[in-house]
Design a protein around this motif. Structure first.
Motif, mmCIF file in Angstrom:
data_model
loop_
_atom_site.group_PDB
_atom_site.id
_atom_site.type_symbol
_atom_site.label_atom_id
_atom_site.label_comp_id
_atom_site.label_asym_id
_atom_site.label_seq_id
_atom_site.Cartn_x
_atom_site.Cartn_y
_atom_site.Cartn_z
ATOM 1 N N SER A 91 7.252 4.975 -5.777
ATOM 2 C CA SER A 91 6.893 4.128 -4.754
ATOM 3 C C SER A 91 7.663 3.775 -3.536
ATOM 4 O O SER A 91 7.298 3.506 -2.401
ATOM 5 N N ALA A 92 8.988 4.469 -3.647
ATOM 6 C CA ALA A 92 9.872 4.315 -2.660
ATOM 7 C C ALA A 92 10.359 5.729 -2.273
ATOM 8 O O ALA A 92 10.308 6.875 -2.953
ATOM 9 N N HIS A 93 10.617 5.748 -0.751
ATOM 10 C CA HIS A 93 11.406 7.035 -0.344
ATOM 11 C C HIS A 93 12.731 7.442 -0.815
ATOM 12 O O HIS A 93 13.240 6.688 -1.385
ATOM 13 N N LEU A 124 23.403 11.474 -2.605
ATOM 14 C CA LEU A 124 22.474 10.411 -2.900
ATOM 15 C C LEU A 124 20.824 10.954 -2.080
ATOM 16 O O LEU A 124 19.943 10.225 -2.380
ATOM 17 N N LEU A 125 20.886 12.085 -1.564
ATOM 18 C CA LEU A 125 19.684 12.486 -0.769
ATOM 19 C C LEU A 125 18.583 12.401 -1.814
ATOM 20 O O LEU A 125 17.173 12.137 -1.320
ATOM 21 N N ALA A 126 18.454 12.761 -2.961
ATOM 22 C CA ALA A 126 17.315 12.872 -3.846
ATOM 23 C C ALA A 126 16.833 11.648 -4.545
ATOM 24 O O ALA A 126 16.222 11.491 -5.364
ATOM 25 N N ILE A 129 15.667 5.181 -2.788
ATOM 26 C CA ILE A 129 16.304 4.108 -2.080
ATOM 27 C C ILE A 129 16.333 3.042 -3.105
ATOM 28 O O ILE A 129 17.197 2.083 -2.878
ATOM 29 N N LEU A 130 15.452 2.744 -3.939
ATOM 30 C CA LEU A 130 15.449 1.398 -4.861
ATOM 31 C C LEU A 130 16.623 1.480 -5.703
ATOM 32 O O LEU A 130 17.131 0.420 -6.023
ATOM 33 N N GLU A 136 25.962 1.716 -1.590
ATOM 34 C CA GLU A 136 25.219 2.883 -1.198
ATOM 35 C C GLU A 136 24.085 2.630 -0.278
ATOM 36 O O GLU A 136 24.090 3.254 0.939
ATOM 37 N N THR A 137 23.608 1.373 -0.327
ATOM 38 C CA THR A 137 22.397 0.993 0.675
ATOM 39 C C THR A 137 22.997 0.728 2.084
ATOM 40 O O THR A 137 22.428 0.970 3.026
#
Length: 472
Positions: A91-93, A124-126, A129-130, A136-137
């Motif tokens: 549900s998140a990118h 972190l690219l894969a 974002i959750l 990291e955020t």
């Protein structure tokens, strides 16, 4: 602010710092005086000649302490437990998808590859974002802001949530940003002024005193500026005693605990025990596994059932409910405030702690409402009871969350970077309360922070994670 200058804005009040930044962003009403943004004149003139809608804000980037990431439907309806349910990560990118969506009004130096390299987020690219840690955020927020190629970059407490290693690298990151032609305004603490800063503005009682960096560092006495508040410790003890604290042999027992997401081990063969009354600090770099470890303890992570974990003298998966766990745990997190419904008032947030829900959805008794008001009064914020939680200051939210955690008198209090971003005065009051709570022989504590000076003196035990394993 002239060309080539980079400014730090410091104040004992985060409300004043926020107001200053929001005025530059055009989010406040200016009753007198004027604002001029000369750096945008050429851009605006060229845009008008092309009949394009434009604003000086097209050339301004802002990284705040409140993140507004959205899901694939462009909604912000994430919930706290969602990150730990791998089936819902779609549900998140991903980090890469999120960065690729960022649009810039102008061309500039910063592109996808350069921001990924600068912020060291290639690994972190894969990731969804959750599932990012707090630090990291923050790096993702800075990266997405840079992709806009702003001329002016505003940052509110930019080192908030960053581990020690990343903080040490941060001056180099800012230097590369400045060398690319971007100017900075950074709202920060007096002892965290980056080396690239040339000038300092001191906000006090709504007035701004300006000076160059050297004069500020030579004249400013941080201890003199701070004001230490105290609260009624007897009243705090009485509020805790309203509900009896249950006794246990072990609050936490973990045996060879391993957590895996997408074939990646987040925690590896971890062993840990917490007895009643023990106060622990939990340390580790951004992404070390601290949030995952906490999620197992507060009952939010379904992988607890696949491990040998005992919480409050009961093995997970032996018929207990998540509510059996939650009623023994008080939880305060720097990011928890993002997950409450927007229609919740501050007193409803506090009262929700009695039911372990993200908001109040049950009718409460007059005694319960009175108890919630007593907690707000203890922390000197009774006036916010009827205000919407998402509209009050960050510090006020954090005290509301502490009241929410303590209103049920938990056996375990978990504080995950709870003082992050708070101003000096409010942070000292918050830590004074935590320190006193930690002296209660029936209350255990897990305190997470990247700053040694924030750890309460009642914390006498330590666990350090490094890449999912206990270090040392």
């Amino acid at each position: 602010m002239k060309k080539g200058e980079n400014w730090a804005i410091v104040s004992a009040s985060s409300i004043e710092k926020k107001g200053f930044l929001e005025t530059i962003l055009g989010k406040t009403v200016v009753f007198s005086g004027s604002l001029r943004f000369a750096f945008a004149d050429n851009y605006r003139q060229q845009s008008m000649q092309k009949s394009q809608v434009n604003s000086y804000r097209d050339l301004v980037a802002f990284v705040s302490q409140k993140y507004t990431f959205t899901n694939k439907d462009n909604l912000q309806n994430f919930y706290y437990q969602q990150r730990f349910n791998s089936s819902e990560s779609d549900s998140a990118h991903t980090v890469q998808e999120y960065l690729e969506k960022v649009e810039s009004k102008i061309e500039g130096y910063w592109n996808f590859d350069r921001v990924v390299d600068l912020l060291n987020i290639n690994y972190l690219l894969a990731e969804s974002i959750l599932k990012l840690s707090n630090g990291e955020t923050r790096r993702l927020a800075i990266a997405s802001a840079l992709l806009k190629n702003p001329m002016l970059f505003l940052m509110d407490e930019p080192m908030t949530g960053l581990d020690k290693e990343t903080r040490n690298q941060f001056d180099g990151i800012l230097r590369k940003i400045v060398d690319s032609g971007i100017q900075l305004i950074v709202a920060t603490k007096p002892d965290q002024i980056p080396n690239v800063i040339t000038h300092v503005g001191v906000l006090q009682d709504g007035k701004l005193t300006t000076m160059n960096r050297e004069d500020f560092l030579n004249s400013f006495d941080m201890q003199k500026e701070r004001k230490f508040f105290h609260f009624d410790v007897e009243k705090l003890d009485k509020l805790i005693q309203i509900n009896s604290i249950q006794k246990f042999d072990f609050l936490v027992r973990m045996n060879q605990v391993t957590v895996v997401y997408d074939q990646k081990k987040i925690l590896k063969d971890l062993n840990w025990e917490i007895k009643q009354g023990e106060c622990w600090s939990l340390k580790g770099h951004n992404g070390a596994g601290k949030s995952t470890l906490i999620s197992l303890i507060i009952g939010e992570n379904p992988q607890a059932y696949a491990n040998d974990i005992v919480l409050f003298d009961r093995k997970r998966g032996t018929g207990e409910t998540i509510w059996d766990i939650k009623k023994q745990v008080g939880f305060v997190s720097a990011e928890l405030s993002r997950f409450f419904p927007k229609n919740q008032s501050c007193i409803k947030v506090v009262l929700s702690g009695l039911f372990d829900t993200m908001g109040l959805f049950k009718k409460v008794t007059p005694d319960q409402e009175s108890q919630a008001m007593e907690w707000l009064s203890l922390f000197r914020i009774p006036n916010v009871a009827g205000l919407f939680f998402n509209q009050v200051s960050l510090e006020t939210q954090r005290f509301c969350l502490l009241a929410r955690a303590m209103i049920k008198s938990p056996a375990l209090l978990v504080l995950d970077e709870a003082t992050q971003g708070m101003d000096e005065d409010q942070s000292s009051l918050f830590l004074e309360a935590i320190n006193h709570i930690g002296k209660n022989p029936l209350i255990s504590m897990i305190f997470v922070s990247h700053y040694e000076n924030e750890i309460p003196e009642t914390v006498t035990n330590e666990i350090v994670l490094q890449d999912g394993e206990i270090f040392g």
